[in-house]
Structures are given as structure tokens and as C-alpha cells.
Scaffold this motif. Structure first.
Motif, PDB file in Angstrom:
ATOM      1  N   TYR A 368       0.866  -1.172   0.000  1.00 28.86           N
ATOM      2  CA  TYR A 368       0.000   0.000   0.000  1.00 28.86           C
ATOM      3  C   TYR A 368       0.908   1.229   0.000  1.00 28.86           C
ATOM      4  N   ALA A 369       0.719   2.106  -0.971  1.00 27.08           N
ATOM      5  CA  ALA A 369       1.593   3.271  -1.070  1.00 27.08           C
ATOM      6  C   ALA A 369       0.867   4.435  -1.708  1.00 27.08           C
ATOM      7  N   THR A 370       1.279   5.619  -1.309  1.00 30.03           N
ATOM      8  CA  THR A 370       0.752   6.830  -1.921  1.00 30.03           C
ATOM      9  C   THR A 370       1.817   7.912  -1.870  1.00 30.03           C
ATOM     10  N   ALA A 371       1.895   8.689  -2.924  1.00 28.08           N
ATOM     11  CA  ALA A 371       2.788   9.849  -2.978  1.00 28.08           C
ATOM     12  C   ALA A 371       1.943  11.069  -3.343  1.00 28.08           C
ATOM     13  N   PHE A 372       2.160  12.162  -2.637  1.00 26.24           N
ATOM     14  CA  PHE A 372       1.303  13.324  -2.851  1.00 26.24           C
ATOM     15  C   PHE A 372       2.030  14.594  -2.396  1.00 26.24           C
ATOM     16  N   ARG A 373       1.515  15.718  -2.863  1.00 25.71           N
ATOM     17  CA  ARG A 373       2.022  17.022  -2.418  1.00 25.71           C
ATOM     18  C   ARG A 373       1.322  17.383  -1.114  1.00 25.71           C
ATOM     19  N   PRO A 374       2.064  17.580  -0.029  1.00 25.49           N
ATOM     20  CA  PRO A 374       1.414  17.920   1.233  1.00 25.49           C
ATOM     21  C   PRO A 374       0.800  19.318   1.166  1.00 25.49           C
ATOM     22  N   LEU A 387       5.949  10.457   0.632  1.00 23.31           N
ATOM     23  CA  LEU A 387       5.643   9.055   0.348  1.00 23.31           C
ATOM     24  C   LEU A 387       5.234   8.366   1.632  1.00 23.31           C
ATOM     25  N   MET A 388       4.115   7.641   1.578  1.00 23.89           N
ATOM     26  CA  MET A 388       3.678   6.787   2.680  1.00 23.89           C
ATOM     27  C   MET A 388       3.538   5.370   2.141  1.00 23.89           C
ATOM     28  N   LYS A 389       4.087   4.396   2.861  1.00 24.55           N
ATOM     29  CA  LYS A 389       4.124   3.041   2.302  1.00 24.55           C
ATOM     30  C   LYS A 389       4.023   2.004   3.414  1.00 24.55           C
ATOM     31  N   LEU A 390       3.128   1.038   3.220  1.00 24.18           N
ATOM     32  CA  LEU A 390       2.972  -0.080   4.143  1.00 24.18           C
ATOM     33  C   LEU A 390       3.174  -1.388   3.390  1.00 24.18           C
ATOM     34  N   ILE A 391       3.925  -2.292   3.997  1.00 22.29           N
ATOM     35  CA  ILE A 391       4.135  -3.638   3.459  1.00 22.29           C
ATOM     36  C   ILE A 391       3.355  -4.600   4.345  1.00 22.29           C
ATOM     37  N   VAL A 450      -1.403  -1.226  -4.084  1.00 23.75           N
ATOM     38  CA  VAL A 450      -0.962  -0.780  -5.395  1.00 23.75           C
ATOM     39  C   VAL A 450      -0.309  -1.923  -6.164  1.00 23.75           C
ATOM     40  N   ARG A 451       0.121  -2.949  -5.442  1.00 26.70           N
ATOM     41  CA  ARG A 451       0.687  -4.136  -6.082  1.00 26.70           C
ATOM     42  C   ARG A 451       0.797  -5.261  -5.037  1.00 26.70           C
ATOM     43  N   THR A 452       0.910  -6.459  -5.534  1.00 24.16           N
ATOM     44  CA  THR A 452       1.106  -7.624  -4.678  1.00 24.16           C
ATOM     45  C   THR A 452       2.322  -8.380  -5.189  1.00 24.16           C
TER      46      THR A 452
END
Length: 453
Positions: A368-374, A387-391, A450-452
């Protein structure tokens, strides 16, 4: 029964050694001595974490002022007074050193301001020739920066010397791609230096999540750091205009200072350990078991000299566990498998657990990941992204890794680490109500992988 001068003799006054000494004496009542040949506080307090973080703060103010103008402030910033900063920094380090000393003496620890070596399994010799016996000896001598043996290596400085520079250099080459090199590249860039960074590998920050380190490298370049991967220094030459760095990519450039941050080596040599049968590893690290005990039963080691996890909080935990085990009647070891850490680049990285690459090698996962302008940057018209990302384990649903690239990532990862250390699942993250509007809310609002893999 053999009478010893001390129950414990600690060699090294850094974070791990000081915690072990204070806990052994102040909490458990042992008779303890500690020898330190330089300054109390070790790498972290005197020439590492603390002065580096203060330099990080100093380097961020120009960006804050620039952003303030976008928010309507008539804000300007003048030149940076390195001498004034360095003077105040030294005063703060002296204060902290005195606090460390006070903590030791308050706990009843005898301090020797001296180099110490080990004579036999129960004897330590100081630089003045005096000897002291102890039932247990703890080695906590940390590590030192490594500079490769290239022509002109004496022209380079390391992270040990950077805080004592007489003046800020206009042009700086940082050699290395680890967290120390990358942090100082960002710091010096923020302070107004023109910074180039050479790293022989394909991407900086090896060992971190690939997506996260790529995100940081791109941001560093956008902020002005001239990163050259696949590039190393062949030799350094003194010239009338500065220091010439001749590189493997065929270039040669002139710099006012060359900072090497190409790794650290354990401070284990010359202590007399090998003569006693204490085993050292390939990098000269002291080999210990899960309870920090060497092959010589009375000799122990904690912290960077063991090259397990070279982080200050880990050394502190190892020192405390040692004291509780030997003098507190509690057999305690430190679990090195899960720990949070932060890299104070700009933007910061906060991380705990497995990278996507390591997790995929271990078991089936969801990412699970997302990239964005704060919000704060977006309003100012700036292009930086977070970037925020969880495995996540497909089988257990536990969070195997969390990676944050953002301003304040170090603060955010500490909170996430509590939940992840407790074994939190993705569904438990999902059940947590978001705090809005924050960057960190993204950690609990990502619903679809976003992917497996």
C-alpha cells in the motif's frame, strides 16, 4: 575467593557504556568504574546524532523563510554565521557532556579520563600504567569513520571533524551514499554550500526500501545536491584553488572541502582483546552472543563495536539489558529484528521493518503506497512530494514494514513503530480514525494495494 577492585569496569563513555555503568551501579548496586579517553557522551553526543541534528535544524531555515513568503510574509534571511553557530553548538555539547558525567557520578560510578586496554580477563590497564581488576569487563568503544587508502586521503575530513571547521566551505564534495553522507549533503546544501555527492553504487541509501530511497534521491537533486552514482574518487590532490578530486568517471573537479562518509569501523583494535582469545569479525567487530558476552566469559561488548545495529537507542538497550542480566538477576537480551530508525535527509526517511524487496523474498505481500504534495507545500506552489508506504503480509495481515518520506518522518515513524512492534494488522490500521488534515492520516486511509507479490 578472589577480591576485585570493581564488579564492573566499562571501557568507553558513549551511550551504551554509560547506560550499562549507570544501571549496574545506580540501580543494581554494583561497584563500577568507567574509562573514557576522549569526551564523555561518545559519538552520538559529541560528534554524531546531537550536533548533526542541530545542524539539520540550522539548514532548514532558508527553506522555511522561502515558504513563508508564499504565505504572505515579508520575510528575508541574511547570511549564515557559522562561527556563532559553532560556538553555541560547542557550549551545548559541553553541557551534555557534563550531564553525562553528573549522571555517572550521581550513580556512584568512578570515572577515569584515560585510555584503557585489557590485560587479562579480569584486569584493565590505564594510560598511566595503573591497573584495576574487575569481575566483569564491558567494551563499549564504538566505531570510527573509515577513509579508504587513496592518494591524498589526508586532504579529506570525516564526520568527526566537520563540526570543528573554521569556516563553511563554498564547494563541498561528499563521498559516500549511506545515511551519514546523504544527511550531510543535505545539511551543507541547506547552509548554502555548493554540494556534490559521489557514490560508487547505483543508488544512494543502500539497504533502505528502493522506492523510498529513490524518492529521497530525486528530492535531493531537485533541492540542489549534485548526486553522481556509479562514481568514486581515485585520488585527491592539493592545488592552489582547492582540492582536486579525480573520479572514476573521468572527471576532475575542484572543491574547498572533501567529506568522506564511506562507512565506519569498530574501535576494537589495540585493546588487547585478540591476545585473550576474544574473537573479532571480518570488519573487526567484537563477536558476542545474544547477551553481549564474548568467548571470554568475563568480557562483554555492546554498541557499535559489535556492529549489530549501529544506532544509539540500540546501544542503550544493549547496555541496560547487560546490566539487568549480570547484576539485576533478570536474564535479558535485545531483539534486533525489529527497530525503527530515521534518516535526517531533506526530506526525512522514517522506517521500521522490512523493505518491499526483503518482504517479497520472505513471503507473499501486499503493498500500500501513496505519494502526494502535502498541503503546506502545495499552497506555497512547491513541487516536493511525500511518500507513505505499508508492506503487509498476505497470510497474517500484519504490517511487515512502514516507510515514510516526508518532513517530520522521524517523529511519525516513532508512533507507527509502537503499533507495528505490537503486531498490528492492516485491518487495525484501517480501523483507526484519521487525524485530519495531516500527512500521517494517509497511513490509515490507504484501502487498496498498489501491487502484490
Amino acid at each position: 575467593m578472589t577480591a576485585f577492585d570493581y564488579d564492573l569496569f566499562v571501557i568507553g563513555g558513549g551511550s551504551g557504556g554509560v547506560r550499562a555503568a549507570r544501571t549496574s551501579s545506580g540501580t543494581h548496586g554494583a561497584k563500577v568504574a568507567l574509562a573514557e579517553e576522549f569526551r564523555m557522551g561518545g559519538t552520538c553526543v559529541i560528534r554524531g546524532c546531537v550536533p548533526k541534528k542541530l545542524m539539520v535544524y540550522a539548514s532548514e531555515y532558508p527553506g522555511m523563510v522561502e515558504q513563508a513568503r508564499s504565505y504572505g510574509w515579508d520575510a528575508t534571511i541574511g547570511g549564515f554565521d557559522w562561527t556563532a553557530f559553532r560556538t553555541k553548538l560547542e557550549a551545548e555539547l559541553t553541557r551534555l557532556e557534563n550531564a553525562y558525567r553528573g549522571g555517572l557520578t550521581g550513580a556512584g560510578v568512578t570515572i577515569f579520563d584515560s585510555r584503557a586496554v585489557v590485560v587479562d580477563p579480569h584486569t584493565v590497564r590505564l594510560a598511566d600504567g595503573s591497573t584495576h581488576s574487575a569481575k566483569h569487563i564491558l567494551i563499549a568503544t564504538g566505531g570510527a569513520p573509515f577513509v579508504p587508502d587513496i592518494p591524498g586521503r589526508d586532504l579529506a575530513i570525516t564526520s568527526n571533524e566537520i563540526f570543528q571547521m573554521a569556516a563553511l566551505p563554498a564547494r563541498v564534495l561528499v563521498v559516500g551514499g549511506g545515511y551519514i553522507a546523504s544527511e550531510f549533503a543535505c545539511i551543507l546544501n541547506g547552509l548554502g554550500c555548493k554540494v556534490a555527492q559521489y557514490y560508487r553504487g547505483a543508488q544512494i541509501l543502500r539497504g533502505f526500501d528502493d522506492e523510498a530511497r529513490g524518492h529521497v534521491a530525486q528530492s535531493m537533486r531537485e533541492n540542489g545536491v549534485d548526486i553522481h552514482c556509479g562514481t568514486d574518487v581515485m585520488r585527491l590532490e592539493h592545488t592552489s584553488d582547492g582540492i582536486k578530486a579525480v573520479a572514476t568517471d573521468g572527471s576532475d573537479r575542484i572543491f574547498d572541502a572533501v567529506l568522506y562518509a564511506t562507512g565506519r569501523t569498530p574501535n576494537s583494535k589495540g585493546l588487547g582483546l585478540e591476545d585473550l582469545g576474544v574473537k573479532l569479525g571480518r570488519s573487526a567487530e567484537i563477536i558476542v552472543d545474544g547477551y553481549s558476552q564474548t568467548g571470554v566469559p568475563s568480557i562483554f561488548a555492546v554498541g557499535d563495536v559489535t556492529d549489530r545495529i549501529n544506532l544509539t537507542p540500540v546501544a542503550i538497550r544493549e547496555g541496560h539489558a547487560f546490566a539487568d542480566t549480570i547484576f539485576g538477576g533478570q536474564r535479558r537480551s535485545v531483539d534486533h529484528s525489529l527497530f525503527a530508525s530515521a534518516v535526517f535527509t531533506q526530506p526525512e526517511i522514517g522506517t521500521i521493518g522490512l523493505s518491499e524487496e526483503a518482504a517479497r523474498d520472505q513471503e507473499p505481500i501486499e503493498v500500500y503506497a501513496t505519494a502526494f504534495r502535502p498541503m503546506q507545500s502545495a499552497f506555497a506552489g512547491q513541487s516536493d512530494r511525500v511518500l507513505m508506504k505499508l508492506i503487509v503480509s498476505q497470510a497474517s495481515r500484519k504490517i511487515l514494514g512502514c516507510h515514510i518520506v516526508a518532513p517530520g518522518a522521524g517523529e511519525m515513524i516513532q508512533m507507527a513503530a509502537i503499533a507495528i512492534t505490537m503486531g498490528a494488522t492492516k485491518e487495525q490500521f484501517d480501523a483507526t480514525i484519521a487525524v485530519h488534515p495531516t500527512m500521517a492520516e494517509e497511513l490509515v486511509t490507504m484501502r487498496s494495494p498498489v501491487r502484490t507479490g
